[in-house]
Write an enzyme that holds these catalytic residues in place. Structure first.
Site, short mmCIF file in Angstrom:
data_model
loop_
_atom_site.label_atom_id
_atom_site.label_comp_id
_atom_site.label_asym_id
_atom_site.label_seq_id
_atom_site.Cartn_x
_atom_site.Cartn_y
_atom_site.Cartn_z
N GLU A 1 40.77 42.78 44.24
CA GLU A 1 41.85 43.74 43.92
C GLU A 1 42.06 44.61 45.15
O GLU A 1 41.72 45.80 45.18
CB GLU A 1 41.52 44.60 42.69
CG GLU A 1 42.73 45.44 42.22
CD GLU A 1 42.39 46.54 41.22
OE1 GLU A 1 41.76 46.24 40.19
OE2 GLU A 1 42.77 47.70 41.48
N HIS B 1 47.53 44.98 36.72
CA HIS B 1 47.03 46.12 37.51
C HIS B 1 47.60 47.42 36.95
O HIS B 1 48.74 47.44 36.48
CB HIS B 1 47.45 45.93 38.98
CG HIS B 1 46.87 46.96 39.88
ND1 HIS B 1 47.43 48.22 40.01
CD2 HIS B 1 45.77 46.93 40.67
CE1 HIS B 1 46.68 48.91 40.86
NE2 HIS B 1 45.67 48.16 41.26
N ASP C 1 38.99 47.49 45.42
CA ASP C 1 40.16 48.37 45.27
C ASP C 1 40.44 49.14 46.56
O ASP C 1 40.91 50.28 46.54
CB ASP C 1 40.00 49.34 44.09
CG ASP C 1 41.33 49.70 43.42
OD1 ASP C 1 42.39 49.21 43.88
OD2 ASP C 1 41.31 50.47 42.45
MN MN Z 1 44.00 48.79 42.51
#
Ligand code: MN
Length: 336
Positions: free
Chosen positions: A7, A174, A297
């Site tokens: 991600e 997401h 992330d």
């Molecule tokens: Mn994200």
């Protein structure tokens, strides 16, 4: 063992420019206004973040080296093109996918990509998924939760889901800020943001997919949730329990399977943004080692810390290798 993070965000210059243009126009969704006023704003404080988002070249790879990440699966950052009109969104998504595919072609050992699409036009989104898979070599789809207040369980989005299922393109659902029907109580205290509102919005979207029977219609559709499953693993027993009560009293239609069965069959989750041992243990207890995957992330989170967390988490090496590598290679069909 390779470490694959799935991600990992980027943005194109044209999407960034169009966000600013939309913000300056004064006519936009309230939720986007909150984001555009804060994390998307062109301010000195945001400059390092935006520079990292814009870099899918040498700077990105050098940062991955420093963080200990072998491969990043990149996706256009939230809210992507979902705040624009359908024509602009469709054009920008295709451009972003072309840029992403070029970055991946330049570094096929280090980068892979998820395709952006414009759900505003479900038919063209479906064709873009097909193009992304067949011509661009992208390995999944990113959708930033609601699109102008609408969720993917609605009939109008069936072309998109049909193609995602047929092309074996997992959809990474997401977060973004809560949709217009939810937003008001989240406007205070920064609650619209990733502290809480993102998880509420995204888990709602996932629950709408489950409770609508979407996975009865699309049994092979795969959905990825970040942030340790956006809270759903914690609630799964209660979700089944109360769903069964609702069926008994005639309050909801009976699905072919229990909500938890869809969650355990059609969903995988990632560690994105979570470095809590208890949260990871719960996720592994509920989903098993084959359905939890590593994500950092980046650049919103410290990727080195995410790596350190999973390096040091109490688990056997075979489990760790599944989370860091093998679950991702299997899901996306990545080499090695
Ligand atoms: Mn994200």
């Amino acid at each position: 063992m390779k470490r694959i993070a799935i991600e990992e965000a980027f943005v194109t210059r044209s999407v960034m420019a169009e966000w600013h243009r939309l913000h300056q126009s004064g006519v936009m969704e309230d939720g986007f206004r909150l984001m555009a006023n804060t994390i998307l704003a062109d301010t000195p404080g945001n400059a390092p973040l935006h520079a990292r988002l814009l870099d899918v070249g040498p700077g990105r790879l050098a940062q991955m080296d420093r963080d200990g990440i072998d491969m990043a699966v990149l996706s256009l950052t939230s809210p992507g093109v979902q705040v624009f009109n359908a024509d602009l969104a469709t054009t920008l998504a295709a451009e972003a996918n072309d840029e992403l595919a070029a970055a991946v072609r330049a570094q096929p050992q280090r980068l892979a990509g998820l395709a952006a699409v414009a759900p505003q036009d479900p038919e063209r989104a479906a064709r873009e998924i097909e193009r992304a898979r067949r011509s661009l070599g992208l390995v999944g789809v990113i959708i930033n939760s609601h699109t102008q207040g609408e969720y993917l369980d609605l009939d109008k989005f069936q072309p998109l889901l049909t193609t995602a299922e047929y092309e074996d393109m997992p959809i990474y659902l997401h977060p973004r800020e809560p949709g217009p029907g939810l937003l008001d109580p989240y406007k205070d205290y920064g609650l619209y943001f990733a502290t809480w509102g993102f998880a509420v919005e995204t888990s709602l979207h996932a629950m709408r997919l489950i409770m609508s029977g979407t996975f009865d219609r699309f049994p092979k559709l795969k959905v990825i949730l970040g942030h340790m499953g956006e809270g759903i693993p914690f609630w799964l027993q209660r979700i089944d329990n109360r769903y069964q009560l609702q069926v008994r009293i005639g309050a909801v239609k009976k699905l072919k399977r229990l909500p938890s069965e869809y969650f355990l069959e059609n969903f995988v989750i990632t560690t994105a943004g979570v470095t809590s041992g208890p949260a990871l243990r719960l996720a592994l207890d509920v989903l098993g080692a084959d359905r939890v995957m590593f994500a950092a992330d980046f650049p919103y989170e410290d990727a080195a810390e995410a790596v350190r967390f999973l390096n040091e988490a109490d688990m056997d090496d075979a489990t760790r290798a599944k989370l860091f590598q093998h679950n991702a290679t299997a899901l996306f069909g990545l080499a090695g």
